[in-house]
Design a protein around this motif. Structure first.
Motif, mmCIF file in Angstrom:
data_model
loop_
_atom_site.group_PDB
_atom_site.id
_atom_site.type_symbol
_atom_site.label_atom_id
_atom_site.label_comp_id
_atom_site.label_asym_id
_atom_site.label_seq_id
_atom_site.Cartn_x
_atom_site.Cartn_y
_atom_site.Cartn_z
ATOM 1 N N THR A 9 0.985 -1.458 -0.050
ATOM 2 C CA THR A 9 0.050 -0.040 0.123
ATOM 3 C C THR A 9 0.779 1.382 0.039
ATOM 4 O O THR A 9 1.747 1.295 0.847
ATOM 5 C CB THR A 9 -0.914 0.074 1.115
ATOM 6 N N ASN A 11 0.897 5.203 0.727
ATOM 7 C CA ASN A 11 0.245 6.294 1.536
ATOM 8 C C ASN A 11 0.834 7.553 1.063
ATOM 9 O O ASN A 11 2.135 7.641 1.291
ATOM 10 C CB ASN A 11 0.322 5.906 2.991
ATOM 11 N N THR A 13 -0.050 11.097 3.096
ATOM 12 C CA THR A 13 -0.815 11.589 4.188
ATOM 13 C C THR A 13 -0.426 13.181 4.569
ATOM 14 O O THR A 13 0.796 13.487 4.589
ATOM 15 C CB THR A 13 -0.787 10.732 5.424
ATOM 16 N N ASP A 37 -5.346 13.177 1.953
ATOM 17 C CA ASP A 37 -4.794 11.686 2.317
ATOM 18 C C ASP A 37 -5.023 10.795 1.357
ATOM 19 O O ASP A 37 -6.391 10.854 0.825
ATOM 20 C CB ASP A 37 -4.996 11.330 3.937
ATOM 21 N N GLU A 39 -4.426 6.412 -0.148
ATOM 22 C CA GLU A 39 -3.885 5.311 0.052
ATOM 23 C C GLU A 39 -4.217 4.602 -1.240
ATOM 24 O O GLU A 39 -5.338 4.575 -1.940
ATOM 25 C CB GLU A 39 -4.625 4.668 1.330
ATOM 26 N N ASN A 41 -3.675 0.792 -3.096
ATOM 27 C CA ASN A 41 -3.576 -0.611 -3.091
ATOM 28 C C ASN A 41 -2.910 -1.144 -4.223
ATOM 29 O O ASN A 41 -3.285 -1.141 -5.424
ATOM 30 C CB ASN A 41 -4.811 -1.225 -2.789
ATOM 31 N N TYR A 60 5.846 7.911 -6.245
ATOM 32 C CA TYR A 60 5.017 8.625 -5.262
ATOM 33 C C TYR A 60 4.950 10.272 -5.550
ATOM 34 O O TYR A 60 3.955 10.998 -5.369
ATOM 35 C CB TYR A 60 5.181 8.550 -3.923
ATOM 36 N N ARG A 100 -8.204 4.777 -1.587
ATOM 37 C CA ARG A 100 -8.794 5.317 -0.569
ATOM 38 C C ARG A 100 -8.559 6.873 -0.474
ATOM 39 O O ARG A 100 -7.207 7.135 -0.193
ATOM 40 C CB ARG A 100 -8.538 4.798 0.956
#
Length: 123
Positions: A9, A11, A13, A37, A39, A41, A60, A100
């Protein structure tokens, strides 16, 4: 038995910046601070990439850029619309199986923040 894979995952944030968002009079004319934020998968991934090069993984920096671009491209009335646009763009990234996303308006009220969370894809 040697374990060679795991579920990964990504992330991101606490990403904060100003966006043109909302229907209130002051929101129509003045950008406001939001926090995003996300997330992502990535599903089953090797414990070690095939090599130690960024070209073989989801960068990222690209995720961050997409979020900022979608949230600042134009004025959006509804938080629900904005989170849908961000979620759709992130789902289009290679290897992403689910996302998410949470977007919070940080200063809409003096006593709280308002946020919406969207989950789509596989978890």
């Amino acid at each position: 038995m040697s374990i060679t894979k795991g579920n990964q995952t990504l992330n991101l944030t606490g990403l904060r910046f100003d966006a043109n968002l909302g229907i209130l009079e002051n929101e129509l004319t003045t950008p406001q601070p939001i926090q995003v934020d996300a997330e992502l998968n990535m599903g089953s991934q090797p414990l070690l990439p095939s090599d130690d090069e960024i070209l073989n993984v989801l960068d990222y920096r690209r995720v961050r850029t997409i979020i900022i671009e979608e949230c600042t491209a134009q004025h959006v009335n509804l938080l629900e619309t904005l989170i849908g646009k961000v979620s759709k763009r992130l789902m289009e990234l290679p290897g992403v199986q689910g996302v998410r996303v949470k977007i919070a308006k940080l200063e809409i009220f003096d006593d709280c923040e308002v946020a919406i969370r969207m989950e789509t894809g596989q978890w």
